[in-house]
Write an enzyme that holds these catalytic residues in place. Structure first.
Site, PDB file in Angstrom:
ATOM      1  N   TYR A 141       0.820  -1.216   0.000  1.00 17.50           N
ATOM      2  CA  TYR A 141       0.000   0.000   0.000  1.00 17.50           C
ATOM      3  C   TYR A 141       0.855   1.269   0.000  1.00 17.50           C
ATOM      4  CZ  TYR A 141      -4.043  -2.958   1.071  1.00 17.50           C
ATOM      5  OH  TYR A 141      -5.033  -3.907   1.034  1.00 17.50           O
ATOM      6  N   LYS A 192       3.620 -15.494   2.061  1.00 21.13           N
ATOM      7  CA  LYS A 192       3.525 -16.221   0.789  1.00 21.13           C
ATOM      8  C   LYS A 192       4.972 -16.504   0.377  1.00 21.13           C
ATOM      9  CE  LYS A 192       1.060 -17.792  -2.702  1.00 21.13           C
ATOM     10  NZ  LYS A 192       0.171 -18.964  -2.584  1.00 21.13           N
ATOM     11  N   ASP A 224      -2.940 -18.158   1.381  1.00 23.41           N
ATOM     12  CA  ASP A 224      -4.105 -18.815   0.781  1.00 23.41           C
ATOM     13  C   ASP A 224      -4.642 -19.889   1.722  1.00 23.41           C
ATOM     14  OD1 ASP A 224      -1.604 -19.877   0.241  1.00 23.41           O
ATOM     15  OD2 ASP A 224      -2.139 -20.724  -1.696  1.00 23.41           O
ATOM     16  N   ASP A 248      -5.270  -7.011   5.660  1.00 22.28           N
ATOM     17  CA  ASP A 248      -6.500  -6.339   5.248  1.00 22.28           C
ATOM     18  C   ASP A 248      -7.563  -7.384   4.898  1.00 22.28           C
ATOM     19  OD1 ASP A 248      -8.254  -4.418   4.462  1.00 22.28           O
ATOM     20  OD2 ASP A 248      -7.100  -3.700   2.750  1.00 22.28           O
ATOM     21  N   ASP A 252     -10.976  -9.031   7.313  1.00 29.85           N
ATOM     22  CA  ASP A 252     -12.369  -8.956   6.857  1.00 29.85           C
ATOM     23  C   ASP A 252     -13.027 -10.333   6.845  1.00 29.85           C
ATOM     24  OD1 ASP A 252     -12.242  -6.256   6.644  1.00 29.85           O
ATOM     25  OD2 ASP A 252     -12.894  -6.149   4.558  1.00 29.85           O
TER      26      ASP A 252
END
Ligand code: NAD
Length: 361
Positions: A141, A192, A224, A248, A252
């Site tokens: 970001y 990852k 994942d 992020d 959620d």
């Protein structure tokens, strides 16, 4: 000693939910003599309208003086066509960077009375209490270079950069290990590392840190798989630590397990303990002004503010207990009301009233 709380209501339902949280803070202040003083500033779309900037200088000055900040939400469809640099959401990124709020704590706690509102079966989520520690000021970001360019062949190309140095990884890692020490002693680092070099370094640094925390069991999981495991068997986790982008998304997902995004608080801290506290949800323009938004995520954020920035854990506990009492009594805003339950459906203001009444029971 006076403690200054800066309120940044922002856009959409932000002012409605922050107002309720302020009333609750005033009520606990009266009971615990916290000597709170409130200041208020603009951020997001309202700030763009009033001063042309999503994080204006006046707000910046207030933020740098405050002991803690309570924010509602920013953004809305009326600003969606602005260039990326001028959008309300930039205000959030700017205040996080300005105050160096690198550590985002997102608890996903299922109140027993909301078990029916979870997206998963009761037996999978019963007792859910997961803490997601998300790095907030680095990663993709913020990484440079970024942009959209037209290549020599005339085709447009967009790109961002996922970048962490070892100092950034180590400081978020330490806070995550310390959080795990205060809980059940299990920390899962999400990366990852099979594909992305930046997360290979992440894993290496976390592994090196673990020798300083022998009482914490560190495990690693690819993002994942972590997303899958969160919806398959969330109770296997205690504390998760991860970078900005993965955090992020995973937070959620965890939000849905608790019944509603309207229930989830968050804290963003810097090294000095100054914190920005905000609900995980956005500005919900679809219900703004309807008195139907759930203020509990913001009220629970206010409890975190008392605990982490103002060193008032008893007042924080009192708010959290009051929320549990209100839910047990059957009060629900629309987002957490089960379709066939006998719960009393109430609005934003009435939910604030109910929490305040439960405080003084
Ligand atoms: P959102 O969280 O605002 O809303 C998603 C859905 O959840 C909507 O149906 C909304 O009505 C509902 N909802 C959210 N909070 C609720 C609450 N407290 N009570 C009851 N229902 C609630 O996400 P979105 O629709 O993707 O985004 C809307 C705007 O908010 C966008 O402009 C987005 O950029 C912005 N946004 C801001 C933040 C932030 O300020 N931290 C975070 C996410 C999105």
């Amino acid at each position: 000693m006076t403690q200054t709380v800066l309120l940044l209501p922002g856009d959409g339902i932000g002012p409605e939910v922050v107002w309720q949280a302020r009333r609750v803070l005033e009520a606990v202040d009266a009971r615990h003599d916290l000597d709170l003083q409130f200041t208020e500033g603009d951020i997001g779309g309202i700030a763009v309208e009033r001063s042309g900037q999503a994080y204006p200088a006046a707000t910046r000055a207030l933020a740098n003086e405050a002991d803690a900040i309570l924010l509602g939400a920013v953004g809305g469809p009326q600003w969606d066509d602005l260039p990326a640099q001028e959008r309300p959401e930039r205000g959030l990124l700017a205040i996080r960077a300005d105050l160096d709020l690198f550590c985002n704590l997102r608890p996903a706690l299922l109140f027993p009375d909301l078990i029916g509102a979870s997206s998963l079966r009761a037996e999978l989520v019963s007792g859910l209490d997961v803490l997601i520690v998300r790095e907030l000021t680095g990663g993709i970001y913020f990484g440079e270079p970024r942009g959209v360019v037209t290549r020599e062949d005339g085709i447009r190309e967009g790109f961002n950069t996922d970048r962490y140095d070892e100092v950034e990884i180590r400081r978020i890692g330490r806070l995550a290990f310390e959080a795990a020490q205060k809980r059940s002693g299990r920390l899962c680092s999400v990366d990852k590392a099979n594909v992305l070099e930046v997360t290979m370094l992440w894993r290496e640094v976390m592994e090196a840190l673990s020798s300083e925390y022998p009482d914490v069991t560190l495990s690693h999981m690819y993002v994942d798989n972590a997303a899958m495991q969160l919806v398959r068997d969330p109770n296997q986790f205690d504390v998760l630590v991860t970078g900005n982008l993965f955090g992020d998304i995973l937070s959620d997902i965890a939000a849905m397990l608790t019944g509603s995004i309207g229930m989830l608080p968050s804290a963003s801290l810097n090294a000095q303990g100054t914190g920005l506290y905000e609900p995980v949800h956005g500005s919900a323009p679809d219900i703004a002004g309807d008195d139907s938004a759930n203020p509990l995520a913001t009220i629970l954020s206010a409890a975190m503010l008392l605990r982490f920035s103002l060193d008032a854990p008893e007042a924080a506990n009192e708010i959290e207990s009051a929320v549990a009492v209100v839910l047990e009594a059957g009060f629900r805003t629309a987002d957490i009301a089960e379709r066939h339950s006998p719960a009393s459906l109430i609005g934003t203001q009435a939910m604030g009233d109910a929490v305040i009444a439960a405080l003084t029971d």
